[in-house]
Design a protein around this motif. Sequence first.
Motif, PDB file in Angstrom:
ATOM      1  N   GLU A   1      48.167  21.044  55.203  1.00 56.21           N
ATOM      2  CA  GLU A   1      49.538  20.530  55.229  1.00 56.21           C
ATOM      3  C   GLU A   1      50.555  21.617  55.534  1.00 56.21           C
ATOM      4  O   GLU A   1      51.760  21.393  55.427  1.00 56.21           O
ATOM      5  N   SER A   2      50.085  22.782  55.923  1.00 62.49           N
ATOM      6  CA  SER A   2      50.980  23.891  56.273  1.00 62.49           C
ATOM      7  C   SER A   2      51.201  23.872  57.791  1.00 62.49           C
ATOM      8  O   SER A   2      50.463  23.217  58.528  1.00 62.49           O
ATOM      9  N   PRO A   3      52.187  24.624  58.283  1.00 59.55           N
ATOM     10  CA  PRO A   3      52.397  24.714  59.735  1.00 59.55           C
ATOM     11  C   PRO A   3      51.431  25.707  60.397  1.00 59.55           C
ATOM     12  O   PRO A   3      51.457  25.878  61.607  1.00 59.55           O
ATOM     13  N   ASN A   4      50.560  26.347  59.618  1.00 62.69           N
ATOM     14  CA  ASN A   4      49.656  27.390  60.127  1.00 62.69           C
ATOM     15  C   ASN A   4      48.281  26.828  60.454  1.00 62.69           C
ATOM     16  O   ASN A   4      47.815  25.881  59.831  1.00 62.69           O
ATOM     17  N   TRP A   5      47.628  27.464  61.414  1.00 63.64           N
ATOM     18  CA  TRP A   5      46.262  27.101  61.769  1.00 63.64           C
ATOM     19  C   TRP A   5      45.325  27.460  60.636  1.00 63.64           C
ATOM     20  O   TRP A   5      45.542  28.430  59.916  1.00 63.64           O
ATOM     21  N   ARG A   6      44.253  26.697  60.534  1.00 66.57           N
ATOM     22  CA  ARG A   6      43.164  27.035  59.611  1.00 66.57           C
ATOM     23  C   ARG A   6      41.903  27.087  60.462  1.00 66.57           C
ATOM     24  O   ARG A   6      41.508  26.104  61.082  1.00 66.57           O
ATOM     25  N   ARG A   7      41.273  28.234  60.494  1.00 64.04           N
ATOM     26  CA  ARG A   7      40.067  28.396  61.310  1.00 64.04           C
ATOM     27  C   ARG A   7      38.908  28.806  60.418  1.00 64.04           C
ATOM     28  O   ARG A   7      39.086  29.477  59.406  1.00 64.04           O
ATOM     29  N   SER A   8      37.717  28.411  60.846  1.00 66.58           N
ATOM     30  CA  SER A   8      36.523  28.840  60.123  1.00 66.58           C
ATOM     31  C   SER A   8      35.359  28.949  61.090  1.00 66.58           C
ATOM     32  O   SER A   8      35.339  28.307  62.144  1.00 66.58           O
ATOM     33  N   LEU A   9      34.418  29.760  60.713  1.00 67.28           N
ATOM     34  CA  LEU A   9      33.159  29.904  61.437  1.00 67.28           C
ATOM     35  C   LEU A   9      32.071  29.700  60.405  1.00 67.28           C
ATOM     36  O   LEU A   9      32.049  30.383  59.380  1.00 67.28           O
ATOM     37  N   ILE A  10      31.194  28.751  60.664  1.00 69.45           N
ATOM     38  CA  ILE A  10      30.132  28.448  59.708  1.00 69.45           C
ATOM     39  C   ILE A  10      28.790  28.834  60.319  1.00 69.45           C
ATOM     40  O   ILE A  10      28.437  28.370  61.401  1.00 69.45           O
ATOM     41  N   VAL A  11      28.077  29.695  59.632  1.00 65.19           N
ATOM     42  CA  VAL A  11      26.726  30.086  60.012  1.00 65.19           C
ATOM     43  C   VAL A  11      25.848  29.752  58.817  1.00 65.19           C
ATOM     44  O   VAL A  11      26.118  30.199  57.702  1.00 65.19           O
ATOM     45  N   ALA A  12      24.843  28.936  59.020  1.00 62.18           N
ATOM     46  CA  ALA A  12      24.013  28.501  57.900  1.00 62.18           C
ATOM     47  C   ALA A  12      22.573  28.965  58.089  1.00 62.18           C
ATOM     48  O   ALA A  12      22.030  28.923  59.182  1.00 62.18           O
ATOM     49  N   TYR A  13      21.990  29.406  56.996  1.00 63.77           N
ATOM     50  CA  TYR A  13      20.585  29.793  56.954  1.00 63.77           C
ATOM     51  C   TYR A  13      19.952  29.093  55.764  1.00 63.77           C
ATOM     52  O   TYR A  13      20.510  29.105  54.674  1.00 63.77           O
ATOM     53  N   ASN A  14      18.845  28.467  55.993  1.00 69.26           N
ATOM     54  CA  ASN A  14      18.089  27.859  54.901  1.00 69.26           C
ATOM     55  C   ASN A  14      16.672  28.398  54.932  1.00 69.26           C
ATOM     56  O   ASN A  14      16.013  28.348  55.970  1.00 69.26           O
ATOM     57  N   ALA A  15      16.231  28.889  53.797  1.00 67.97           N
ATOM     58  CA  ALA A  15      14.848  29.342  53.687  1.00 67.97           C
ATOM     59  C   ALA A  15      13.917  28.138  53.798  1.00 67.97           C
ATOM     60  O   ALA A  15      14.301  27.006  53.490  1.00 67.97           O
ATOM     61  N   ILE A  16      12.700  28.354  54.228  1.00 64.72           N
ATOM     62  CA  ILE A  16      11.723  27.269  54.357  1.00 64.72           C
ATOM     63  C   ILE A  16      11.472  26.603  53.000  1.00 64.72           C
ATOM     64  O   ILE A  16      11.143  25.426  52.932  1.00 64.72           O
ATOM     65  N   GLU A  17      11.715  27.350  51.923  1.00 63.27           N
ATOM     66  CA  GLU A  17      11.547  26.788  50.578  1.00 63.27           C
ATOM     67  C   GLU A  17      12.694  25.849  50.195  1.00 63.27           C
ATOM     68  O   GLU A  17      12.663  25.227  49.147  1.00 63.27           O
TER      69      GLU A  17
END
Length: 99
Positions: free
Chosen positions: A68-84
Amino acid sequence: IENGCMQLLSGSHRLGRLAHGVTGEQAGVDQEALGKAVKRFPKVYAEMRPGDVLFTHSNLLHSSAPNESPNWRRSLIVAYNAIENPPRPDTICPLPAEA
């Protein structure tokens, strides 16, 4: 908080992988399980400054409110899941057949 910062349920990763589904265009955890988790784990607001980095466990329950702000919100999502820690069968992101 006005830009809809990340909200985390502290310790919720200990629940393990929870089933996910899709509501509209948004994927998310099963609403019944989420309701129980919200009662059990404290909510933490991850207020960050430009350039900050947040690392979390793949199973940590999290969300963000609308910006709700006038500013941009950026994100970078990198996900790792172990085989377990594989996705559950019959979810929106099942394991590949060769795994």
